[in-house]
Write a protein that holds these residues in place. Structure first.
Motif, PDB file in Angstrom:
ATOM      1  N   GLY A 290       0.761  -1.427   0.184  1.00 41.38           N
ATOM      2  CA  GLY A 290       0.080   0.081  -0.050  1.00 41.38           C
ATOM      3  C   GLY A 290       0.770   1.100   0.141  1.00 41.38           C
ATOM      4  O   GLY A 290       0.564   2.186  -0.807  1.00 41.38           O
ATOM      5  N   THR A 291       1.787   1.380   0.667  1.00 40.80           N
ATOM      6  CA  THR A 291       2.912   2.480   0.901  1.00 40.80           C
ATOM      7  C   THR A 291       3.448   2.780  -0.540  1.00 40.80           C
ATOM      8  O   THR A 291       3.656   3.891  -1.033  1.00 40.80           O
ATOM      9  CB  THR A 291       3.787   2.513   1.845  1.00 40.80           C
ATOM     10  OG1 THR A 291       3.219   2.098   3.235  1.00 40.80           O
ATOM     11  CG2 THR A 291       4.642   3.471   2.214  1.00 40.80           C
ATOM     12  N   LEU A 294       1.260   4.249  -2.889  1.00 40.59           N
ATOM     13  CA  LEU A 294       0.872   5.486  -2.660  1.00 40.59           C
ATOM     14  C   LEU A 294       2.104   6.519  -3.158  1.00 40.59           C
ATOM     15  O   LEU A 294       2.073   7.649  -3.870  1.00 40.59           O
ATOM     16  CB  LEU A 294       0.783   6.034  -1.473  1.00 40.59           C
ATOM     17  CG  LEU A 294      -0.617   5.458  -0.587  1.00 40.59           C
ATOM     18  CD1 LEU A 294      -0.717   5.612   0.920  1.00 40.59           C
ATOM     19  CD2 LEU A 294      -1.884   6.247  -1.245  1.00 40.59           C
ATOM     20  N   LEU A 297       2.120   6.714  -7.201  1.00 45.79           N
ATOM     21  CA  LEU A 297       1.139   7.603  -7.320  1.00 45.79           C
ATOM     22  C   LEU A 297       1.773   9.268  -7.380  1.00 45.79           C
ATOM     23  O   LEU A 297       1.476  10.135  -8.291  1.00 45.79           O
ATOM     24  CB  LEU A 297      -0.202   7.596  -6.735  1.00 45.79           C
ATOM     25  CG  LEU A 297      -0.994   6.346  -6.946  1.00 45.79           C
ATOM     26  CD1 LEU A 297      -2.139   6.132  -5.948  1.00 45.79           C
ATOM     27  CD2 LEU A 297      -1.748   6.486  -8.203  1.00 45.79           C
ATOM     28  N   ALA A 298       2.320   9.508  -6.157  1.00 41.34           N
ATOM     29  CA  ALA A 298       2.551  10.843  -6.084  1.00 41.34           C
ATOM     30  C   ALA A 298       3.868  11.069  -6.923  1.00 41.34           C
ATOM     31  O   ALA A 298       3.960  12.162  -7.470  1.00 41.34           O
ATOM     32  CB  ALA A 298       3.352  11.034  -4.698  1.00 41.34           C
ATOM     33  N   ILE A 381       2.856   1.759 -10.463  1.00 37.46           N
ATOM     34  CA  ILE A 381       1.374   2.012 -10.015  1.00 37.46           C
ATOM     35  C   ILE A 381       0.691   0.696 -10.135  1.00 37.46           C
ATOM     36  O   ILE A 381      -0.058   0.287  -9.370  1.00 37.46           O
ATOM     37  CB  ILE A 381       0.714   3.031 -10.521  1.00 37.46           C
ATOM     38  CG1 ILE A 381       1.079   4.475 -10.127  1.00 37.46           C
ATOM     39  CG2 ILE A 381      -0.847   3.010 -10.486  1.00 37.46           C
ATOM     40  CD1 ILE A 381       0.772   5.562 -10.801  1.00 37.46           C
TER      41      ILE A 381
END
Length: 404
Positions: A290-291, A294, A297-298, A381
């Motif tokens: 999950g991290t 994220l 995506l950033a 991603i």
């Protein structure tokens, strides 16, 4: 009680373990050592970027297919002779590439290298299933993963120096030398660890795959591992051109960056050993994947807004390397444990599947030519999201435990 059938395995287990640690890194080194030389190869052959990237993608395809073929082969014929024979041919293929033939010959020899390295890798990794059981197998599998990681960790840095000092062919001369060492280890140190009582006709050995393909845990785990290893292979295929061609850094500089990333992958494996006794494996996987999603995506958003530098490429990639590596040993040991009686086939099919699938993902990203890194972040991603889904949705109950 030790029986006649098991005695040779346990008496020579230490020798087999040492031999395995020497042999396992060869496949990773063959994948990665020449990566800093990719831009120089493009200049030498006067070819496009994708043609040189194809030398790695074809190796990965051969490595994946070769492992699927090698699993039943080593379960049927034993570990030692297939390792010895195929590594001899690997040395010949390495010398052929080092002689700098036309690019189409290099492509063919890289595919052959992949197939040949696969048989050696499968036989070496199967030693863990042959010689260890229970908690000892988990510990040995972790050490095997660490030994394998030394190939991609150390070889790019070495390859950067070889490129700077001697040119792109030097990496393949080095592979020929390492292959020769593996031949000597297989000939004089490695005992046969596959018990005669477990060997079966080659056709029956291949039939084991049918059970694996329909196993409700084995294939989803293999696909999850294919997604997470794509983080490493995607960087290795795309980043040399970003860093050396677009950002104008040297092969040695790139090799050092890859050394740092490889060390972070190794650190993630060690970290898994620490947290797995205290935290549920499912929770570790969810946080890590999950991290990583994220972060990806950033970074895609930042890249599209014009943020493109070595730090913006390597720092977040390093964090993702570390996080995804904490998942890796859990999936690998799960696959081996599902079919421990067919250790060669069990590790071969999972390795073959994750390499073939990740090669497909990476090839798709390679076709998205860009002067910045957005294709890499798009790949990250996709694969981090898929990893999260496979391990925390389809395999939630299988990893809902702590290692005692």
């Amino acid at each position: 009680m030790t029986t006649e059938a098991t005695a040779p395995v346990f008496v020579n287990r230490r020798r087999a373990f040492i031999a395995m640690l020497i042999m396992v890194p060869l496949g990773g080194a063959a994948t990665d050592i020449y990566i800093p030389s990719m831009p120089a190869m493009a200049h030498f052959f006067g070819s496009g970027q994708f043609s040189i990237q194809a030398t790695l993608l074809l190796f990965m395809a051969g490595y994946g297919i070769g492992q699927i073929l090698a699993g039943p082969l080593t379960d049927s014929l034993g570990r030692r002779l297939p390792i010895l024979f195929t590594t001899c041919l690997f040395v010949i293929a390495s010398i052929g590439i080092a002689l700098a033939p036309p690019l189409w010959v290099v492509l063919l020899l890289r595919a052959a290298q992949g197939i040949l390295a696969a048989c050696s890798a499968v036989g070496a990794r199967a030693i863990v299933a042959d010689c260890y059981e229970g908690d000892e197998r988990i510990k040995a599998a972790n050490w095997m993963t660490i030994a394998w990681a030394t190939g991609p960790i150390l070889s790019p840095a070495l390859g950067g120096y070889l490129q700077d000092w001697f040119g792109w062919t030097a990496s393949f001369w080095f592979l020929a030398g390492w292959g020769t060492l593996v031949v000597l280890v297989a000939a004089f140190l490695l005992p046969e660890t596959r018990r005669i009582s477990l060997r079966q006709p080659l056709g029956d050995a291949f039939a084991v795959y049918r059970n694996m393909v329909f196993d409700r845990v084995y294939v989803p785990t293999a696909l999850g591992m294919a997604c997470l290893i794509s983080v490493m292979y995607g960087f290795e295929v795309l980043a040399p051109f970003y860093i050396q061609t677009n950002l104008h850094h040297s092969p040695i500089f790139y090799g050092h960056l890859q050394l740092v990333l490889g060390a972070l992958w190794l650190a993630g494996n060690f970290f898994n050993r620490l947290v797995s006794t205290k935290v549920r494996v499912r929770h570790t996987i969810a946080v890590a994947a999950g991290t990583s999603l994220l972060i990806s995506l950033a970074m895609l958003a930042l890249d599209l807004s014009g943020v493109f530098s070595v730090a913006a490429l390597v720092v977040p990639s390093g964090v993702i390397y570390f996080l995804m590596a904490t998942i890796w040993p859990n999936g690998y040991s799960k696959c081996l444990a599902r079919f421990a009686q067919a250790g060669g086939s069990a590790n071969a099919l999972v390795s073959g599947l994750f390499i073939i699938v990740s090669a497909g993902f990476t090839a798709g990203a390679s076709l998205l030519q860009s002067p910045s890194a957005w294709p890499l972040w798009a790949l990250y991603i996709f694969v981090t999201a898929a990893t999260l889904i496979f391990f925390t949705v389809f395999l939630r109950k299988e990893f809902d435990y702590t290692v005692k």
